[in-house]
Each structure stands twice: as structure tokens, then as C-alpha cells.
Write an enzyme that holds these catalytic residues in place. Structure first.
Site, PDB file in Angstrom:
ATOM      1  N   GLY A  31       0.787  -1.235   0.000  1.00 56.10           N
ATOM      2  CA  GLY A  31       0.000   0.000   0.000  1.00 56.10           C
ATOM      3  C   GLY A  31       0.817   1.282   0.000  1.00 56.10           C
ATOM      4  O   GLY A  31       0.304   2.335   0.402  1.00 56.10           O
ATOM      5  N   MET A  59      -3.780  -7.071  -7.105  1.00 53.17           N
ATOM      6  CA  MET A  59      -3.271  -8.214  -7.862  1.00 53.17           C
ATOM      7  C   MET A  59      -4.362  -9.154  -8.391  1.00 53.17           C
ATOM      8  O   MET A  59      -4.088 -10.298  -8.720  1.00 53.17           O
ATOM      9  CB  MET A  59      -2.252  -8.983  -7.003  1.00 53.17           C
ATOM     10  CG  MET A  59      -1.071  -8.135  -6.596  1.00 53.17           C
ATOM     11  SD  MET A  59      -0.430  -7.062  -7.934  1.00 53.17           S
ATOM     12  CE  MET A  59       1.160  -7.775  -8.206  1.00 53.17           C
ATOM     13  N   LYS A  60      -5.586  -8.664  -8.485  1.00 57.16           N
ATOM     14  CA  LYS A  60      -6.646  -9.446  -9.135  1.00 57.16           C
ATOM     15  C   LYS A  60      -6.955  -8.789 -10.466  1.00 57.16           C
ATOM     16  O   LYS A  60      -6.809  -7.577 -10.613  1.00 57.16           O
ATOM     17  CB  LYS A  60      -7.920  -9.456  -8.279  1.00 57.16           C
ATOM     18  CG  LYS A  60      -7.737 -10.079  -6.916  1.00 57.16           C
ATOM     19  CD  LYS A  60      -7.677 -11.579  -7.012  1.00 57.16           C
ATOM     20  CE  LYS A  60      -7.407 -12.191  -5.648  1.00 57.16           C
ATOM     21  NZ  LYS A  60      -7.032 -13.616  -5.730  1.00 57.16           N
ATOM     22  N   LEU A  85      -9.710  -7.605 -12.880  1.00 53.80           N
ATOM     23  CA  LEU A  85     -11.151  -7.318 -12.892  1.00 53.80           C
ATOM     24  C   LEU A  85     -11.768  -7.846 -14.191  1.00 53.80           C
ATOM     25  O   LEU A  85     -11.170  -7.745 -15.264  1.00 53.80           O
ATOM     26  CB  LEU A  85     -11.377  -5.810 -12.775  1.00 53.80           C
ATOM     27  CG  LEU A  85     -10.913  -5.204 -11.446  1.00 53.80           C
ATOM     28  CD1 LEU A  85     -10.899  -3.677 -11.514  1.00 53.80           C
ATOM     29  CD2 LEU A  85     -11.784  -5.688 -10.276  1.00 53.80           C
ATOM     30  N   ASN A 137      -4.841   2.334 -13.543  1.00 60.83           N
ATOM     31  CA  ASN A 137      -3.921   1.366 -12.933  1.00 60.83           C
ATOM     32  C   ASN A 137      -2.503   1.893 -13.046  1.00 60.83           C
ATOM     33  O   ASN A 137      -2.173   2.620 -13.976  1.00 60.83           O
ATOM     34  CB  ASN A 137      -4.013   0.022 -13.674  1.00 60.83           C
ATOM     35  CG  ASN A 137      -3.088  -1.034 -13.074  1.00 60.83           C
ATOM     36  OD1 ASN A 137      -2.926  -1.114 -11.845  1.00 60.83           O
ATOM     37  ND2 ASN A 137      -2.445  -1.840 -13.913  1.00 60.83           N
ATOM     38  N   HIS A 196       1.356   0.392 -13.320  1.00 58.22           N
ATOM     39  CA  HIS A 196       2.060  -0.863 -13.598  1.00 58.22           C
ATOM     40  C   HIS A 196       3.566  -0.595 -13.611  1.00 58.22           C
ATOM     41  O   HIS A 196       4.018   0.398 -14.190  1.00 58.22           O
ATOM     42  CB  HIS A 196       1.593  -1.426 -14.950  1.00 58.22           C
ATOM     43  CG  HIS A 196       2.217  -2.755 -15.255  1.00 58.22           C
ATOM     44  ND1 HIS A 196       1.795  -3.913 -14.643  1.00 58.22           N
ATOM     45  CD2 HIS A 196       3.250  -3.096 -16.062  1.00 58.22           C
ATOM     46  CE1 HIS A 196       2.545  -4.918 -15.080  1.00 58.22           C
ATOM     47  NE2 HIS A 196       3.422  -4.451 -15.933  1.00 58.22           N
TER      48      HIS A 196
HETATM   49  C1  GAR Z   1       3.711  -1.408  -7.343  1.00 55.09           C
HETATM   50  O1  GAR Z   1       5.015  -1.503  -7.836  1.00 55.09           O
HETATM   51  C2  GAR Z   1       2.709  -1.476  -8.479  1.00 55.09           C
HETATM   52  O2  GAR Z   1       3.137  -0.843  -9.646  1.00 55.09           O
HETATM   53  C3  GAR Z   1       2.615  -2.965  -8.689  1.00 55.09           C
HETATM   54  O3  GAR Z   1       2.618  -3.508  -7.402  1.00 55.09           O
HETATM   55  C4  GAR Z   1       3.365  -2.651  -6.520  1.00 55.09           C
HETATM   56  C5  GAR Z   1       2.496  -2.322  -5.338  1.00 55.09           C
HETATM   57  O4  GAR Z   1       3.219  -1.617  -4.372  1.00 55.09           O
HETATM   58  N1  GAR Z   1       1.437  -3.308  -9.418  1.00 55.09           N
HETATM   59  C6  GAR Z   1       1.360  -4.356 -10.218  1.00 55.09           C
HETATM   60  O5  GAR Z   1       2.288  -5.120 -10.409  1.00 55.09           O
HETATM   61  C7  GAR Z   1       0.019  -4.526 -10.899  1.00 55.09           C
HETATM   62  N2  GAR Z   1       0.091  -5.494 -11.906  1.00 55.09           N
HETATM   63  P1  GAR Z   1       2.453  -0.889  -3.186  1.00 55.09           P
HETATM   64  O6  GAR Z   1       1.485  -1.915  -2.572  1.00 55.09           O
HETATM   65  O7  GAR Z   1       3.556  -0.523  -2.218  1.00 55.09           O
HETATM   66  O8  GAR Z   1       1.744   0.288  -3.737  1.00 55.09           O
END
Ligand code: GAR
Length: 192
Positions: A20, A95-96, A98, A112, A114
Site C-alpha cells: 500500500g 493483484m486481481k 477485474l 492502474n 504498472h
Molecule cells: C507497485 O510496484 C505497483 O506498480 C505494482 O505492485 C506494486 C504495489 O506496491 N502493481 C502491479 O504489479 C500490478 N500489476 P504498493 O502496494 O507498495 O503500492
């Protein structure tokens, strides 16, 4: 199309699954005088997500869904979005995936973040794959969500140079710093 009317802020839900840090960053961004958003709901797919602590700390309503039945969880989430008058969803380490049905039924905007320079490295384990392929650059992307994974229209990207000594974990840290700058900028770009 969602528009800012007068001083009304866009009622926003942030979806998380883990640490988060992007959520925390977006909460801080929402506290700024000139921020276009108000975070009214936090949705987590994981009851143990560390990020849920920010919901408690900042007294933001939170809801947890286990996604054992995707259909059921999504339909409950759609109800909550309606109850809370949400018109923007920010996926932040959610990580789901939609379903197209969910995306169609939610009438607002879904964004989103990424951790790669899309369209390269969609999906999971981006940093590991980037390092393995000896890329010179990586980065992060904020994009609109459509029904194809990590494929919606790109709003903004930030580029990061990869050094010889970088590992997937050092790269992850570097990119996360950029993510925290990029997500608020991208939201401003959408609404201003
Ligand atoms: C982040 O690096 C985000 O870009 C990635 O997960 C991490 C979450 O970090 N998202 C993905 O990989 C989505 N496919 P956080 O929980 O510290 O924000």
C-alpha cells in the site's frame, strides 16, 4: 465522462492487495488543497494487506473481499461503489484481474499503475524479467483499465535507467519512487 464540478472532488476508491505504498501516497495527495480527488473507500483483495493500516490511520472506509468467487466479490464491490458514489477507481498494487463485466458495469474511470514501460512487460514479475533480459531502461506506467490486461490507453510514463549492479529488488525500489511521483501527476492530467 467524470468531470470536476466546482470545488467538488472526485469520490475515489483505491484497490490494493499488499503493502500500500501507492495508497499512502495517494492519500497524502488527496489531502493537498488542489487535489482533484477524495479517497472515500479502500478495497482490498487480501485481509492481511499491510496497506489496510492506512485505512485505519486516516479513518477511511475499508472493505475486504476474498475473491474466492470472483462473480460474488465483484458484485458486492459494485454495490459498495454505488453506495459510496465512487466515480474513480485507482488500482494500486491490486493483484486481481477485474472481469470485463465489472469494467463495463462500473460507469466511472478505472486507472492502474504498472511497474514497467508498457506495452513491454505486462503481467507479473516485471522486474525479474527486465533484469533477466538485460534491459537498459525500465519504469512505470499509469493507464486506463480496459478489458485486456495492462493494455488500456497510456496516460503517463516515467523512465528509470538500469545500472549494472541493479537487482530486481533495487530496481523495484527505484521504480516505486517514480510511481509515487507519477500517479498523482497522471490523476491531475485526467482531471485538469
Ligand atoms: C507497485 O510496484 C505497483 O506498480 C505494482 O505492485 C506494486 C504495489 O506496491 N502493481 C502491479 O504489479 C500490478 N500489476 P504498493 O502496494 O507498495 O503500492
Amino acid at each position: 465522462m467524470v468531470k470536476l464540478i466546482g470545488s467538488n472532488r472526485v469520490r475515489t476508491a483505491v484497490f490494493i492487495s499488499g503493502t500500500g505504498s501507492n495508497l499512502k501516497n495517494l492519500i497524502k495527495f488527496s489531502f493537498l488543497n488542489k487535489s482533484p480527488i477524495n479517497i472515500s473507500l479502500i478495497v482490498s483483495s487480501n485481509k492481511r494487506a499491510k496497506g489496510l493500516n492506512f485505512a485505519n490511520r486516516y479513518k477511511i472506509k475499508k472493505k475486504i473481499y476474498n475473491f474466492n468467487s470472483m462473480k460474488k466479490s465483484e458484485s458486492l464491490i459494485l454495490k459498495q461503489l454505488k453506495i459510496n458514489k465512487i466515480s474513480l477507481i485507482c488500482l494500486a498494487g491490486f493483484m486481481k484481474i477485474l472481469s470485463p463485466n465489472f469494467i463495463k458495469k462500473f460507469r466511472g474511470i478505472i486507472l492502474n499503475i504498472h511497474p514497467s514501460l508498457l506495452p513491454k512487460y505486462k503481467g507479473l514479475n516485471t522486474h525479474e524479467r527486465v533484469i533477466q533480459n538485460k534491459e537498459k531502461y525500465s519504469g512505470c506506467t499509469v493507464h486506463y483499465v480496459n478489458s485486456r490486461l495492462d493494455s488500456g490507453k497510456i496516460i503517463l510514463q516515467a523512465k528509470v535507467k538500469i545500472l549494472k549492479e541493479d537487482t530486481s529488488s533495487s530496481l523495484k525500489k527505484k521504480i516505486l519512487k517514480q510511481e509515487h511521483l507519477l500517479y498523482p501527476k497522471a490523476i491531475n492530467k485526467v482531471f485538469f
